[in-house]
Scaffold this motif. Structure first.
Motif, mmCIF file in Angstrom:
data_model
loop_
_atom_site.group_PDB
_atom_site.id
_atom_site.type_symbol
_atom_site.label_atom_id
_atom_site.label_comp_id
_atom_site.label_asym_id
_atom_site.label_seq_id
_atom_site.Cartn_x
_atom_site.Cartn_y
_atom_site.Cartn_z
ATOM 1 N N UNK A 102 107.078 23.617 54.296
ATOM 2 C CA UNK A 102 108.067 22.876 53.210
ATOM 3 C C UNK A 102 107.047 22.139 52.300
ATOM 4 N N UNK A 103 107.709 22.028 51.004
ATOM 5 C CA UNK A 103 106.948 21.420 50.044
ATOM 6 C C UNK A 103 107.774 20.032 49.618
ATOM 7 N N UNK A 104 107.208 19.016 49.820
ATOM 8 C CA UNK A 104 107.803 17.774 49.698
ATOM 9 C C UNK A 104 107.805 16.793 48.347
ATOM 10 N N UNK A 120 104.130 20.364 53.908
ATOM 11 C CA UNK A 120 103.707 20.635 55.335
ATOM 12 C C UNK A 120 102.759 21.889 55.568
ATOM 13 N N UNK A 121 102.726 22.872 54.388
ATOM 14 C CA UNK A 121 102.000 23.872 54.371
ATOM 15 C C UNK A 121 100.561 23.824 54.693
ATOM 16 N N UNK A 132 98.122 20.444 50.364
ATOM 17 C CA UNK A 132 98.162 20.326 48.864
ATOM 18 C C UNK A 132 97.533 21.412 48.079
ATOM 19 N N UNK A 133 98.258 21.737 46.953
ATOM 20 C CA UNK A 133 97.810 22.882 46.320
ATOM 21 C C UNK A 133 98.123 22.681 45.053
ATOM 22 N N UNK A 134 97.274 23.290 43.831
ATOM 23 C CA UNK A 134 97.575 23.290 42.446
ATOM 24 C C UNK A 134 97.979 24.696 42.012
ATOM 25 N N UNK A 135 98.527 24.713 40.985
ATOM 26 C CA UNK A 135 98.782 25.994 40.183
ATOM 27 C C UNK A 135 98.678 26.076 38.886
ATOM 28 N N UNK A 136 97.996 26.944 38.093
ATOM 29 C CA UNK A 136 97.902 27.035 36.672
ATOM 30 C C UNK A 136 99.295 27.596 36.141
ATOM 31 N N UNK A 137 99.889 26.443 35.242
ATOM 32 C CA UNK A 137 101.137 26.907 34.716
ATOM 33 C C UNK A 137 101.297 27.907 33.593
ATOM 34 N N UNK A 138 100.253 28.550 33.128
ATOM 35 C CA UNK A 138 100.279 29.613 32.151
ATOM 36 C C UNK A 138 100.181 31.021 33.049
ATOM 37 N N UNK A 152 97.907 15.932 57.812
ATOM 38 C CA UNK A 152 99.397 16.195 58.031
ATOM 39 C C UNK A 152 100.258 15.851 56.816
ATOM 40 N N UNK A 153 101.205 15.587 56.796
ATOM 41 C CA UNK A 153 102.212 15.756 55.531
ATOM 42 C C UNK A 153 101.880 14.942 54.396
ATOM 43 N N UNK A 154 102.014 15.598 53.258
ATOM 44 C CA UNK A 154 101.870 14.838 51.967
ATOM 45 C C UNK A 154 103.389 14.747 51.430
ATOM 46 N N UNK A 155 103.969 13.755 51.012
ATOM 47 C CA UNK A 155 105.063 13.435 50.477
ATOM 48 C C UNK A 155 105.442 12.763 49.269
ATOM 49 N N UNK A 156 104.197 12.535 48.641
ATOM 50 C CA UNK A 156 104.227 12.078 47.481
ATOM 51 C C UNK A 156 103.204 12.248 46.654
#
Length: 499
Positions: A102-104, A120-121, A132-138, A152-156
């Motif tokens: 899941x993405x929280x 949770x991924x 936790x991950x990052x994406x380039x919007x372009x 463990x889970x990142x929620x914020x």
């Protein structure tokens, strides 16, 4: 939606704050109550961010489908993360990644060039990304150097300067102790010294616009070993506690009440908080504090857990399941899941669309994000304004907005010779509170009286209009016309013999 610059309306329990000036086709908050077309999800939406002309959506869903499509039809695979065009609501084909959990939370960089997701991924497209991950919007591609190992889970998530702050349920980042709150560099991806050390989960996090402090909310009782129930302000370098007297807005837990902070929204010199409480009458509302002094500015005691906040065009949106708001509506007026508040006072604004709460025990809206003058709302609802719409919806300032309800057939009386009095219950308009009523006589619809009356879903008074020029001893037909400045709606006729 006509012009409506209201000043502290206080009529029969209807209390609204001062509304800012408005252009054509807008409410005081410049949002219509008519939901714009948007795609849907097959399960809850938990994170939203608007960046670079797109809205990024994360949650529990594994498919999305077009507007109007019933569940199970026309579905397109999107595993816990999707993107849509901000203007049209159309699905973004390029943003198609395979996450294994899941993405929280989703947050955009200030320049819109990146979006960061937490949850949770542990894999994205088969590559290691621990929560936790990052994406380039372009391009939609993963950013290579944003790959911390979160246990463990990142929620914020929140961004301040070149720091990405995150909270949740974890205890380690890159093998280093970070209890439920940590930060990494958005430039290098390296773990930073920031370490508030919470003893329980962090649900919400945000950074002051001037980057002077970070706010945390959740279910923690201590930070760095010092008592701080559910909310705190800390510095941006190592997470040292800062004075924050407004924290007294959240009651300390008791055997009958546990209130925790679920969302935080900073805007200029103010910061806003959303609370959800367990226990009958436990604090469920919103409150605001001054960033510079930490002092409490106002506190709204609406019941019905508040899950989401977002600033939209100068107004504070709240997603909750409000069922009682002191000074406005009480229990018995129904549950309202979408509301606006005046950020200066907390008073409710003139915008009343609604969702449902989704399947049993679910609460409706869970997250919101503004993109200039539009509002995206996600959650576990399955209806918006009574029509099927699952997981995701949006509101814009396009179009004439909601129309008033058709007025009922008036009740007529004859108070004097040559006079006819008409009484009808006030109409309801979901993005206007002050409507114009006209009494029409005969099939020619001659206007014989006009008045303006305010109403809202919790307050619909009787409207009285009088024809003082009625032809004596004639039989006349009357009906009521109501207008919001863009729509004109007429009710049915009633007949009377004039004295």
């Amino acid at each position: 939606m006509g012009a409506r610059l209201f000043v502290a309306l206080g009529i029969g329990g209807l209390v609204l704050g001062v509304l800012p000036p408005e252009p054509a086709h807008s409410t005081g908050a410049r949002l219509t109550a008519v939901a714009a077309a948007s795609w849907q999800t097959d399960a809850s939406v938990l994170g939203l961010a608007v960046a670079n002309g797109k809205v990024y959506v994360g949650g529990r869903f594994t498919t999305v489908r077009p507007p109007g499509a019933p569940p199970g039809t026309r579905e397109v695979t999107r595993t816990y993360l999707a993107a849509f065009d901000e203007r049209t609501g159309a699905l973004d084909a390029a943003m198609n990644h395979d996450l294994n959990g899941f993405v929280w939370a989703v947050v955009a960089s200030p320049d819109g060039s990146r979006v960061y997701v937490g949850g949770d991924f542990t894999r994205v497209d088969g590559l290691v990304r621990n929560r936790l991950a990052a994406f380039d919007t372009a391009t939609g591609r993963l950013v290579a150097n944003i790959a911390p190992r979160v246990s463990y889970r990142v929620k914020a998530l929140a961004i301040g300067g070149t720091s990405l702050y995150f909270g949740g349920s974890f205890g380690l980042v890159n093998g280093v102790t970070r209890n439920r709150a940590a930060a990494i560099s958005t430039v290098t991806g390296a773990l930073l010294p920031w370490n508030p050390d919470a003893d329980d989960d962090v649900y919400a996090i945000d950074v002051a616009d001037d980057n002077s402090r970070v706010y945390l909310g959740g279910t923690f009782a201590t930070l760095r070993g010092r008592s701080r129930w559910a909310v705190a302000s800390v510095n941006t370098t190592i997470g040292v506690l800062l004075p924050f007297p407004a924290a007294s807005a959240v009651p300390l837990p008791s055997s009958t009440c546990v209130s925790r902070v679920k969302d935080i929204e900073t805007s200029g010199s103010r910061v806003f908080f959303a609370d959800a409480g367990d226990g009958r009458g436990c604090f469920d509302g919103t409150w605001a504090a001054d960033v510079a002094t930490g002092k409490l500015l106002w506190k709204s005691n609406c019941l019905g857990a508040t899950e989401a906040l977002a600033m939209v065009d100068g107004w504070l949106f709240k997603g909750s399941h409000a069922h009682s708001c002191p000074g406005t509506f009480a229990d018995g007026s129904g549950t309202h899941f979408l509301l606006l508040q005046n950020p200066a006072t907390g008073a409710l604004g003139p915008w009343f669309p609604n969702t449902n709460g989704g399947p049993p025990t679910l609460v409706g809206p869970l997250v919101a994000a503004g993109g200039g003058s539009d509002l995206w709302v996600g959650g576990d609802f399955t209806e918006v304004n009574g029509a099927g719409q699952q997981g995701l919806t949006r509101f814009t300032n396009f179009g004439p907005g909601a129309a008033p309800l058709r007025p009922a057939v008036p009740t007529l009386s004859r108070p004097a010779i040559g006079q006819v009095r008409a009484t009808v219950r006030a109409s309801l308009d979901n993005d206007d509170v002050r409507l114009t009523y006209r009494l029409l006589r005969g099939t020619a619809n001659t206007v014989v009286d006009t008045t303006r009356v305010s109403s809202a879903f919790w307050y619909r008074p009787n409207v009285t209009l009088t024809d003082t020029t009625a032809p004596s001893r004639s039989t006349q037909a009357y009906r009521i016309e109501v207008s919001d400045g863009h729509h004109v709606v007429r009710g049915g006729y009633a007949m009377v013999t004039v004295r």
